[in-house]
Design an enzyme around this catalytic site. Structure first.
Site, PDB file in Angstrom:
ATOM      1  N   ASN A 126      32.705  42.251  30.572  1.00 58.65           N
ATOM      2  CA  ASN A 126      32.442  40.856  30.215  1.00 58.65           C
ATOM      3  C   ASN A 126      33.512  39.952  30.801  1.00 58.65           C
ATOM      4  O   ASN A 126      34.669  40.336  30.933  1.00 58.65           O
ATOM      5  CB  ASN A 126      32.366  40.697  28.686  1.00 58.65           C
ATOM      6  N   PHE A 130      35.958  33.108  26.393  1.00 59.27           N
ATOM      7  CA  PHE A 130      36.167  32.449  25.089  1.00 59.27           C
ATOM      8  C   PHE A 130      35.147  31.318  24.864  1.00 59.27           C
ATOM      9  O   PHE A 130      35.505  30.204  24.467  1.00 59.27           O
ATOM     10  CB  PHE A 130      37.577  31.869  24.977  1.00 59.27           C
ATOM     11  N   SER A 193      43.233  38.859  26.735  1.00 57.69           N
ATOM     12  CA  SER A 193      41.952  38.837  27.434  1.00 57.69           C
ATOM     13  C   SER A 193      42.191  38.583  28.913  1.00 57.69           C
ATOM     14  O   SER A 193      43.008  37.732  29.278  1.00 57.69           O
ATOM     15  CB  SER A 193      41.045  37.737  26.866  1.00 57.69           C
ATOM     16  N   ASN A 195      40.081  37.168  30.873  1.00 60.75           N
ATOM     17  CA  ASN A 195      39.075  36.214  31.324  1.00 60.75           C
ATOM     18  C   ASN A 195      39.464  34.747  31.205  1.00 60.75           C
ATOM     19  O   ASN A 195      38.660  33.868  31.476  1.00 60.75           O
ATOM     20  CB  ASN A 195      37.767  36.449  30.552  1.00 60.75           C
ATOM     21  N   THR A 196      40.705  34.476  30.797  1.00 63.21           N
ATOM     22  CA  THR A 196      41.230  33.114  30.770  1.00 63.21           C
ATOM     23  C   THR A 196      42.445  33.076  31.677  1.00 63.21           C
ATOM     24  O   THR A 196      43.408  33.806  31.440  1.00 63.21           O
ATOM     25  CB  THR A 196      41.618  32.688  29.340  1.00 63.21           C
ATOM     26  N   LYS A 227      47.313  40.912  19.464  1.00 64.66           N
ATOM     27  CA  LYS A 227      46.413  41.841  20.139  1.00 64.66           C
ATOM     28  C   LYS A 227      46.856  42.009  21.583  1.00 64.66           C
ATOM     29  O   LYS A 227      47.009  41.037  22.322  1.00 64.66           O
ATOM     30  CB  LYS A 227      44.966  41.329  20.093  1.00 64.66           C
ATOM     31  N   ASN A 256      42.850  45.425  23.678  1.00 62.69           N
ATOM     32  CA  ASN A 256      41.788  44.584  24.228  1.00 62.69           C
ATOM     33  C   ASN A 256      41.064  45.354  25.335  1.00 62.69           C
ATOM     34  O   ASN A 256      41.243  46.560  25.495  1.00 62.69           O
ATOM     35  CB  ASN A 256      42.403  43.280  24.757  1.00 62.69           C
TER      36      ASN A 256
END
Length: 360
Positions: A126, A130, A193, A195-196, A227, A256
């Site tokens: 994915n 967010f 994450s 993805n940012t 996390k 994560n």
């Protein structure tokens, strides 16, 4: 739920997954399933059955961070991004539900497609980014959810708003904390994450220390956990775990999603076509378990450590507990196993605990 009914539902879901969901855009399939879960508390017959059969076994409960968890097994962040289905998910047997990742500012996330199945690997990639409607709106939903009798423990996972520069991240996280902490049983600070842009850089100790210190102060009595990513070096894991102890955080969540792509059954060309993003599911299990063990060696026995990554079976849950996890979370397997997944794990854990009690 009786074994027979569970088998019927489970096999029925497998047929639906194979013939419908597997041929559908993953994000659209998620929204369809999510809508049904969200409606569950509003349908008296289904709600009654879920309350009777889905409730976690008290024997598997644990008290940590000053909170009683009715089951050690819960749902990881990422499934309920906007805190819209907390009650329905609790009815399906999850002892706690971690919502989010939520950001102070509403944001649409990355462009679609941004969610991909690796069915052969029982995994997902994915790059959602967010996507959520913002902390203020989620806070109102959480306030309502907390009034529901028999609700699960509610964790709230917070991250950096995409439009906010990394150097301004602390204040952005504090905005989310102030809005959400009053309605959270615990807060999870997501700095891991992939993805940012720039987010994982916040795991560097010199940036992480003021962030975690600020969130902990702003959260008041609400427990705060951090996390971390599975892609950290051992030295980085030790440093962050040590920082959590230094700042007297409530715990660490390990781990994560990963940016690694090694050891997959899905062809390299297919994986490459899916593009960037975090890999979750069975392939991350071994590394997540190794990170869990390393964290547990560093932090005090009483500190909460939540294991997540590659959890599918009751045996996986037991392996994490044996490795030092206080709580265990799953997510990706929920998409493959179906609505009775948490109930089945609870039932099997109850059976394991009964056998252990007889031997004692």
């Amino acid at each position: 739920m009786t074994n027979f009914a569970e088998i019927i539902i489970r096999n029925g879901y497998r047929v639906v997954f194979r013939t419908v969901f597997a041929n559908m855009d993953p994000e659209r399939a998620h929204h369809l399933a999510f809508g049904a879960i969200r409606m569950l508390p509003q349908i008296p017959l289904l709600r009654g059955a879920a309350e009777r059969y889905g409730r976690p076994t008290a024997a598997d409960g644990v008290t940590t961070m000053g909170i009683h968890f009715p089951s050690r097994f819960g749902l990881a962040a990422g499934f309920d991004k906007d805190a819209k289905a907390v009650i329905g998910l609790g009815l399906l047997g999850f002892g706690h539900v971690e919502v989010g990742t939520l950001t102070a500012k509403p944001q649409p996330g990355n462009d679609r497609p941004r969610l991909f199945r690796l069915i052969q690997d029982r995994a997902l990639i994915n790059r959602m980014g967010f996507n959520n409607s913002g902390a203020a709106r989620a806070a109102r939903r959480l306030e309502r959810a907390r009034r529901f009798p028999g609700r699960p423990v509610i964790g709230v996972n917070i991250g950096k708003s995409r439009v906010v520069a990394v150097e301004d991240a602390v204040e952005d996280y504090l905005d989310s904390t102030r809005m959400l902490a009053p309605f959270a049983d615990y807060l999870a600070v997501n700095v891991s994450s992939p993805n940012t842009p720039g987010l994982r850089g916040l795991q560097e100790i010199d940036q992480l220390r003021p962030l975690l210190r600020g969130v902990r102060q702003a959260a008041g009595r609400v427990p705060v956990l951090v996390k971390i990513a599975p892609d950290l070096t051992d030295d980085q894991i030790d440093a962050i775990a040590g920082l959590a102890v230094e700042l007297e955080l409530a715990g660490v969540i390990a781990t994560n999603t990963t940016i690694e792509r090694s050891g997959l059954t899905t062809s390299a060309s297919e994986v490459e076509a899916m593009g960037a993003g975090g890999l979750s599911g069975a392939p991350v299990g071994e590394r997540s378990l190794a990170v869990l063990r390393r964290v547990r060696r560093t932090v005090p026995t009483a500190m909460c450590v939540i294991a997540v990554g590659g959890v599918t079976t009751e045996a996986d849950v037991e392996a994490r507990i044996a490795a030092g996890a206080t709580l265990v979370q799953g997510y990706t397997a929920f998409l493959y196993e179906g609505p009775t997944w948490a109930m089945r794990i609870n039932r099997l854990r109850k059976r394991r605990l009964r056998r252990a009690a007889k031997r004692a």
